[in-house]
Design an enzyme around this catalytic site. Structure first.
Site, mmCIF file in Angstrom:
data_model
loop_
_atom_site.group_PDB
_atom_site.id
_atom_site.type_symbol
_atom_site.label_atom_id
_atom_site.label_comp_id
_atom_site.label_asym_id
_atom_site.label_seq_id
_atom_site.Cartn_x
_atom_site.Cartn_y
_atom_site.Cartn_z
ATOM 1 C CE LYS A 30 -1.228 1.678 3.792
ATOM 2 N NZ LYS A 30 -1.753 2.000 5.122
ATOM 3 C CB THR A 31 3.731 2.368 2.095
ATOM 4 O OG1 THR A 31 3.055 2.007 3.304
ATOM 5 C CG2 THR A 31 4.495 3.655 2.318
ATOM 6 C CG ASP A 216 -2.557 5.535 4.383
ATOM 7 O OD1 ASP A 216 -3.108 4.550 3.861
ATOM 8 O OD2 ASP A 216 -1.440 5.476 4.940
ATOM 9 C CD GLU A 217 -3.972 2.344 7.575
ATOM 10 O OE1 GLU A 217 -4.967 1.610 7.430
ATOM 11 O OE2 GLU A 217 -2.814 1.901 7.666
ATOM 12 C CD GLN A 247 -4.967 -4.842 7.407
ATOM 13 O OE1 GLN A 247 -4.055 -4.755 8.220
ATOM 14 N NE2 GLN A 247 -4.773 -4.635 6.113
ATOM 15 N NE ARG A 606 -0.656 -7.389 11.078
ATOM 16 C CZ ARG A 606 -0.767 -6.618 10.013
ATOM 17 N NH1 ARG A 606 0.113 -5.680 9.786
ATOM 18 N NH2 ARG A 606 -1.743 -6.781 9.151
#
Length: 669
Positions: A30-31, A216-217, A247, A606
């Site tokens: 994503k980043t 973002d998010e 998430q 994770r």
């Protein structure tokens, strides 16, 4: 692939106009997509300063800005505006606070300041701690503010006696904030929303600053943030939101997953790009994650695909009790470390509640394994830090009553509690601030004994240092301030243990270092600017979490804190009904269980190489062992629960049904 991007990533990067939703699954890059897209906009002629990118943490904002600069190699003056929601809303308020009746140089209260104010308000309206605690009051106020419910309307939304008490206290709390010329954190959002909705000139000006807006998010936005985004993006409609509904784990602090689920309803012409290729975890781990999250009915259709095929199958371990679970996990980690090829920092133990790590700490200490409990405390919660910052706040904004009352007799200068109470009575009775009363000699002369003289001296000292701070180096002036008040002697007097004494004084030095660091980055910076920076950093545990994660130690942290991180070896512990899903969500409704399932999904994703899920067959409750029930998520993860055949994923708004309870048996391995 171009620039190392896969097809879906390339599609997101090259879609440069109109509404765009990028559904970015865990570990899908994503980043990289966000930074490449901003760089692509600039390459296509968009002025960097006409791009606003909003993130949820200062760390994410700093990383995004750094990556963009590396891609473009542009000077710092030609860069997009990147920051958190709170930091950008603070800028809007700095430009427009007077329209809301606030001074230009208002203060922003952090959590500690809010708690002090809440205690004061409850004392004023004579509400006992058993009826309503300060933290409970702040919980209700924050919940109302996130829903844009102002004090005058709170009573109509109260249903219990405690909520009605909170509504009364909310009015006093907000009045006290206004009198102090202060906002709290939720005000930064709610007041910005009010400006954009009620002042068309502000809306027009603020929305016209940018041609492109990136969030973002997006799954973590609350009601105020959602409405602010719509207000800023509506004129140009060049809105890109990035996130993952699977998430969304912050419902307890106001985040509404519905915002990302209904994006296409809000923006009917929106393009949707799904990032599903996961570069973090093995296919065995992702197979588990996909099975689990499929049980959530209301979600966008997507399934993670592994760029790393194969890998070890995740394990499920059952232990006799909680201590045995902790000892078993510690022994397993010890075994891997002894084999070589791994460092302590490669291992993470993730848990649902703050009470769980005690047994794991004991087991790791016993095994002589290094560990760090991440996020346990914040630098800015330490007493000495709060004292120094209170002095700085008063120098910058003397009407900040919470800070003023904290330092008025710190270190002791002969101003007792009785004197402070009389000052407060005079201020309340005359409708003035304590600082205004302190500047009325005839008012101070009414005070008994030598209190008046001590207050005169205190006021003269603060006034002198306020002048001294102007035009001087802030860090140097702060050092002189600490010397003038004899604060090191106060720390020495406060702590008998020389080791703790040195650690506490080192904390004070670190505050001065942070001021010097701020000055180096902001040569024309002010005390108010420094306070804005540290206050906005507070809720993220400042850089304390980063320092903890840099240590070569086994990481213990909650599932909420683990979001955004990754580890080669993950131990997801306490997989029992009542822990995960947490007992508070089980009897509430479907949305509570769905969020707990998303939290479990975050924990599973994770893991890069190995995943271990564990549970205890009994746990102590009030000193007695009680049988546990395996988490329903265990059965879902390994395919032993009823498949959600009637639950095909959808972004519809329909009501979802609760997940079936697990069978009365232990999951087979």
């Amino acid at each position: 692939m171009a620039h190392g991007l896969n097809k879906a990533q390339q599609d997101a990067v090259t879609t440069l106009s109109g509404p765009l939703m990028v559904l970015a699954g865990a570990g899908t890059g994503k980043t990289r997509v966000v930074t490449y897209r901003i760089a692509e906009l600039i390459r296509h002629g968009v002025e960097p300063t006409r791009i606003l990118a909003v993130t949820f943490t200062n760390k994410a904002a700093a990383e995004m800005l750094q990556r963009i600069q590396e891609l473009l190699r542009r000077p710092p003056t030609e860069r997009p505006v990147v920051g958190t929601f709170h930091s950008y809303c603070l800028k809007i308020l700095r430009r427009n606070a007077r329209k809301l009746g606030y001074p230009d140089y208002f203060t922003v209260y952090d959590r500690g300041d809010q708690e002090s104010l809440a205690r004061s308000v409850l004392r004023d309206i004579k509400v006992s701690g058993t009826s309503l605690r300060p933290n409970d009051l702040l919980y209700h106020i924050s919940r109302w503010k996130m829903q844009s419910i102002r004090p005058e309307r709170a009573a109509t939304h109260a249903s219990t006696d405690k909520e009605h008490l909170a509504a009364t206290a909310y009015r006093r709390y907000q009045q006290a904030l206004r009198c102090a010329g202060a906002f709290d954190f939720d005000d930064l959002l709610m007041s910005t929303e009010e400006l954009l909705e009620s002042h068309e000139d502000v809306h027009r000006t603020e929305a016209s600053r940018f041609d492109h807006l990136l969030i973002d998010e997006y799954q973590d936005t609350n009601g105020s943030q959602y409405r602010i985004v719509k207000a800023l993006a509506s004129p140009h409609r060049n809105l890109c939101v990035v996130g993952d509904d699977d998430q969304s784990i912050y419902g307890w602090r106001g985040a509404e997953v519905q915002h990302i689920l209904s994006f296409q309803h809000d923006w009917p012409d929106a393009k949707v790009v799904r990032l599903e290729e996961n570069y973090r975890s093995t296919s065995e781990i992702l197979a588990m994650a996909n099975r689990l999250i499929a049980f959530n009915k209301t979600r966008h259709v997507k399934e993670l695909r592994a760029a790393r095929p194969g890998g070890d199958k995740p394990r499920i371990e059952q232990y006799r009790d909680g201590d045995a679970e902790a000892q078993g996990v510690a022994a397993d980690i010890d075994g891997w470390l002894r084999r070589g090829g791994w460092e302590p920092r490669d291992f993470a133990i993730l848990f649902r509640t703050n009470e769980q790590p005690r047994a794991f700490e004991a087991a790791l200490r016993s095994a002589k394994l290094p560990y760090v409990l991440v996020g346990a405390s914040s630098f800015f919660d330490r007493r000495e830090v709060r004292d120094v910052l209170a002095y700085i706040r008063v120098l910058a904004h003397p009407k900040d009553e919470i800070s003023l009352l904290r330092i008025i007799n710190t270190p002791p200068r002969g101003i007792g509690e009785k004197t402070v109470e009389l000052l407060l009575d005079q201020a309340v009775g005359s409708g003035r601030t304590v600082w205004e009363i302190l500047h009325q000699p005839h008012e101070l002369d009414k005070l008994p004994d030598r209190s008046g003289k001590h207050l005169h001296d205190f006021v003269a000292f603060i006034d002198a240092f306020r002048k001294r701070m102007h035009g001087n180096k802030l860090a140097e002036a702060t050092r002189h301030l600490l010397e003038a008040i004899g604060y090191q002697s106060e720390v020495t007097h406060r702590y008998d243990d020389p080791v703790e004494r040195d650690a506490r004084w080192a904390t004070v030095e670190e505050v001065v270092n942070s001021i010097a660091s701020y000055e180096s980055k902001n040569p024309k910076g002010s005390l108010a600017g420094y306070l804005d920076e540290v206050t906005l950093a507070g809720p993220e545990f400042d850089n304390e979490k980063e320092k903890q994660l840099q240590r070569n130690a086994i990481v213990l942290m909650t599932l909420h804190s683990a979001k955004g991180l990754e580890f080669p070896h993950v131990y997801l512990v306490g997989m029992e009904e009542g822990l995960l899903p947490h007992k508070n969500s089980i009897d509430v409704n479907e949305s509570g269980i769905d969020e707990e399932r998303r939290l479990c999904y975050v924990g599973v994703t994770r893991a890069q190489d190995r995943l271990t899920l564990s549970m205890a067959l009994t746990r102590l409750k009030w000193g007695k062992p009680r049988d546990t029930v395996p988490s329903r998520f265990l059965f879902e993860l390994i395919g032993q629960a009823d498949r959600p055949s009637a639950r095909k994923p959808t972004a519809a708004r329909g009501q979802a049904r609760a997940a079936s309870p697990p069978p009365k048996k232990r999951p087979s391995r």
